[in-house]
Write an enzyme that holds these catalytic residues in place. Structure first.
Site, PDB file in Angstrom:
ATOM      1  N   GLY A  18       0.642  -1.295  -0.060  1.00 22.57           N
ATOM      2  CA  GLY A  18       0.072  -0.114   0.201  1.00 22.57           C
ATOM      3  C   GLY A  18       0.868   1.300   0.175  1.00 22.57           C
ATOM      4  N   GLY A  19       0.147   2.456   0.230  1.00 20.62           N
ATOM      5  CA  GLY A  19       1.184   3.781   0.279  1.00 20.62           C
ATOM      6  C   GLY A  19       2.083   3.638   1.231  1.00 20.62           C
ATOM      7  N   GLY A  21       4.096   1.125   2.057  1.00 23.25           N
ATOM      8  CA  GLY A  21       4.893   0.231   2.074  1.00 23.25           C
ATOM      9  C   GLY A  21       4.473  -1.176   1.446  1.00 23.25           C
ATOM     10  N   VAL A  23       4.519  -5.206   3.019  1.00 23.47           N
ATOM     11  CA  VAL A  23       4.364  -6.093   4.202  1.00 23.47           C
ATOM     12  C   VAL A  23       4.556  -7.327   4.096  1.00 23.47           C
ATOM     13  CG1 VAL A  23       3.102  -6.694   6.328  1.00 23.47           C
ATOM     14  CG2 VAL A  23       2.556  -4.306   5.296  1.00 23.47           C
ATOM     15  N   ASP A 131      -4.957   8.577  10.082  1.00 27.79           N
ATOM     16  CA  ASP A 131      -5.459   7.826   8.908  1.00 27.79           C
ATOM     17  C   ASP A 131      -6.228   6.689   9.300  1.00 27.79           C
ATOM     18  OD1 ASP A 131      -5.752   7.543   6.124  1.00 27.79           O
ATOM     19  OD2 ASP A 131      -3.958   6.266   5.946  1.00 27.79           O
TER      20      ASP A 131
END
Length: 800
Positions: A18-19, A21, A23, A131
């Site tokens: 995702g934005g 990074g 995982v 967020d």
């Protein structure tokens, strides 16, 4: 990356990207457990300041330890590759769960409580999520909500979201803040910084999404979506959403920040109230049966309709009652006053009694900061310690609408509070909850309980009051323990206990020099040591002033410190203007601080001669501390200073009848009779005071004055000799000797002692300007000249 080993972590598989990074699942070879490795996104890694900030925030967030927050184990870097080691959580995201539709109300409430508790924990550590969204909440198979990425949202996300508000591009085609924008609070879109209340908005969106199966605002472009968030009312929730849950969601989504819940604990308390209420509502449902003959069906129909009607009525009443509480609508028994009864000590060690009393006082102080609520002082409430009286009777005696009771248990470094709120008129339990924290987080524990109670009783908090309840920070456990013991001893008010209290406050400061509470306690200790003539003013008051100023420099919101500083400026600096400002500040910070109002009332009467205001302030102090004998005595004293002697005598006569062993009652009554010219009555009462408290220098001085005015000169001078002998072993205010020589008509010698009092900066000096007993000297030019010299210190530390 798969198969590589970074330090002692062996990468097993990719879990997602995702934005923030990528995982991966990895194996911790040292601890033999699976973890999640989050590698910083390339965009962030290329931006060195952003990269460092993200790692720094990750290290900060690693301090969070909560069952509903994904734990960060480590922040590391190997061969230039930075990564965050996190708890590996099995389950599905909340977003995945709601794709198939809305969730049952009880599920929304259960997960909402957990997420709100996670927010409260993080906010208490000054960490804002920034967020929060359904994609950042994982629901485990055991039914636990886990919030991810606390505090790790990239700073540029907000800027991207604001930029997206200007875009006509559809969100599905945009690579910028598509998911984030739908959860962003309106104040952020207006350019304000994120804080805990913007997380509350995001939680409201998540709750709405769970309850309705869709988000509240769904514009197709960034421009449309931001316009909806800023301008459009929250769309109606489906009919199956209960009124109580709807009220919570709508309050979270208030576009006015001040009208929103201010803390996660408030949301948690509201949802727990719904959960508790729902657990008591059982709507009867008739079981399905095979078709029956008409007569049987008719009987069932006639019975079933009333049962259903009763069930609906019960449900509607409870829902409306709950909704009224959540919306702040007035009920038949609105709560405007409250008392915190002594919390029971459940620790195995009876020596921990001081700790339970200290927690009672701390909870009382937190609630006292709410201006719309009258909170009974600790002094009156503590009289019910171990008293086995019905709660309605206690509430009636204290004249309050509700009482808080409960217990404190301390085991090792953990503290647990069980609290219960009861409406007095109906002896009806309104709320019960338990809170548990480490000793270092005890201030958060106290404010959590206070905030939950404030939310439950629908009291309207100002932004400053909300911020005050939200304000907490870690403490040094041993320092805080010494502070609590100091307050416990300080409240006993005896000279020996006051000395011991000062020693404990000093111990607390040595353990933690940044403890504003301990500095404020030290200031209060020196103030009372001077007031009780244990220390002379010129020794105690500078120490009290220094401690009060230090406390204020560390925490300007402590009412106790401002009240202590006001007392010094009035009684020692003789700075009436400065004292008035400090008293006003203390009462602004804690409108229910009875001691500040009591001291302020005496200052108004004795310091500046505003007698009507003094009477009003002292009567207000009595409302807050109705069982305090000292405050009750000072109410009578305020009428005495106003030269309303008949009223003062009436109050003090009743007071002495109720407190036959309290020497101050007889001293004040005798002094009132003295200025009324009722000398035999004055001598009778003053002799009672002296017999009950032979060490009291004040009653000895007034009695000597009475003997002198009654023509009993030898007896008066004998008392003057006693004061002279006493002054060789301890400090004696010269004012007491001046009283005696004034009474026998030796004005020259009286003036000699008044001059000495001026040199000593005795706390009596500002008072004699309005003291009725000294009316006997008012026609003396020397006395009038002396009064003009009662001015603020030329080298005083206060600057205007």
């Amino acid at each position: 990356m798969i198969g590589q080993t970074l330090g002692h972590y062996r990468v097993i598989e990719k879990l997602g990207a995702g934005g923030m990074g990528v995982v991966y699942r990895a194996r911790d070879e040292h601890l033999n457990r699976d973890v999640a490795l989050k590698f910083i996104g390339a965009e962030s890694a290329a931006d060195a300041p952003a990269h460092e900030r993200l790692l720094r925030e990750a290290r900060t967030v690693s301090a969070l330890n909560h069952p509903n927050i994904c734990t960060i184990y480590e922040v590391s870097e190997v061969a230039g590759q930075a990564f965050i080691v996190m708890e590996l959580i099995q389950g599905q995201t909340l977003r995945e769960m709601v794709r198939s539709g809305s969730l049952p109300a009880e599920t929304v409430v259960r997960y909402g409580i957990q997420i709100a508790d996670a927010l409260e924990h993080a906010h208490s550590h000054r960490i804002v999520h920034r967020d929060l969204k359904s994609e950042n909440v994982i629901l485990t198979p055991e039914g636990r909500a886990k919030v991810l990425d606390f505090g790790l949202a990239q700073q540029q996300n907000v800027a991207q979201a604001v930029e997206a508000t200007r875009s006509r591009e559809t969100l599905s085609d945009s690579g910028t803040a598509a998911g984030t924008l739908q959860y962003i609070a309106p104040e952020i879109l207006r350019g304000m910084p994120a804080d805990g209340r913007s997380d509350i908005w995001s939680l409201g969106v998540v709750l709405y999404e769970m309850a309705a199966g869709s988000r509240p605002f769904n514009g197709q472009t960034g421009f449309e979506l931001s316009s909806e968030i800023l301008m459009k009312p929250v769309p109606a929730l489906p009919d199956h959403v209960t009124p109580g849950l709807e009220a919570v969601i709508l309050r979270c989504l208030s576009k006015d920040v001040s009208q929103r819940y201010q803390r996660g604990s408030e949301i948690r308390a509201a949802l727990q109230a719904i959960e508790s209420s729902a657990s008591h509502i059982r709507v009867p449902v008739l079981p399905e049966k095979p078709a029956e003959s008409w007569p049987t069906r008719k009987i069932v129909t006639h019975i079933g309709i009333p049962l259903a009607a009763i069930a609906v009525a019960v449900f509607a009443w409870q829902a409306l009652h709950l909704r009224g509480r959540l919306f702040g609508l007035g009920g038949p028994h609105a709560i405007h006053s409250i008392a915190v009864l002594p919390l029971e000590n459940l620790s195995a060690d009876p020596q921990q009694e001081y700790f339970a009393d200290g927690m009672t006082e701390a909870l009382t102080n937190d609630l006292s900061k709410i201006g719309a609520l009258r909170v009974i002082s600790r002094t009156s409430a503590m009289l019910y310690k171990n008293a086995h009286k019905p709660l309605p009777q206690i509430a009636k005696e204290l004249n309050v609408d509700a009482v808080v009771e409960g217990s404190v248990e301390r085991v090792g470094n953990r503290v647990k509070i069980n609290a219960r709120l009861t409406e007095a008129n109906e002896d009806r339990n309104l709320w019960t909850n338990s809170y548990q924290r480490d000793m270092s987080d005890v201030l958060t524990l106290q404010s959590d309980v206070a905030a939950a109670i404030a939310g439950e009783i629908r009291v309207q908090l100002t932004p400053r009051e909300s911020a005050g309840l939200a304000k907490s920070h870690p403490v040094n456990p041993k320092s805080y323990e010494a502070y609590l013991l100091g307050r416990y001893l300080w409240n006993k008010r005896t000279p020996e206990d006051l000395r011991a209290a000062v020693a404990e406050f000093k111990k607390a400061i040595n353990l933690d020099p940044t403890s504003a509470l301990a500095w404020a306690g030290l200031a209060d200790g020196y103030n009372l040591l001077e007031d009780q003539a244990v220390m002379p003013a010129h020794e105690a008051m500078p120490l009290a002033e220094a401690a009060a100023r230090k406390a204020i420099s560390l925490d300007d919101s402590l009412a106790e410190a401002h009240a202590s500083l006001a007392s010094v400026e009035w009684n020692y600096d003789w700075d009436m203007e400065g004292a008035g400002k400090e008293f006003a500040r203390a009462i602004e910070l804690n409108p229910n601080y009875a001691t500040a109002r009591e001291w302020h009332g005496l200052y108004l009467a004795q310091g500046v001669g505003r007698f009507d205001e003094a009477i009003e302030e002292l009567e207000r102090a009595q409302q807050l501390d109705p069982l305090s004998p000292v405050i009750e005595a000072n109410v009578g004293r305020s009428y005495y200073y106003a030269h309303r002697y008949d009223k003062a005598a009436d109050i003090l006569e009743q007071f002495a009848a109720r407190h036959p062993d309290f020497w101050i009652a007889y001293a004040l009554l005798g002094q009132t009779y003295l200025v009324m010219g009722r000398l035999p009555d004055a001598i009778r009462e003053l002799e009672k005071a002296r017999s009950l408290s032979p060490e009291s220098q004040w009653s000895l001085g007034v009695l000597g004055d009475a003997y002198g005015r009654a023509g009993r000169r030898a007896e008066a001078l004998k008392l003057a000799d006693e004061l002279a002998a006493l002054s060789k072993t301890s400090y004696v205010s010269p004012i007491y000797s001046a009283e005696i020589y004034m009474g026998v008509g030796d004005r020259a010698k009286a003036m000699t002692f008044l001059e000495k009092g001026l040199a000593d900066r005795s706390d009596w000096m500002p008072q004699i300007k309005f003291e009725p007993e000294f009316d006997l000297m008012r026609d003396d030019p020397r006395f009038q000249a002396l009064l003009k010299r009662v001015v603020p210190r030329a080298n005083g530390s206060r600057s205007h």
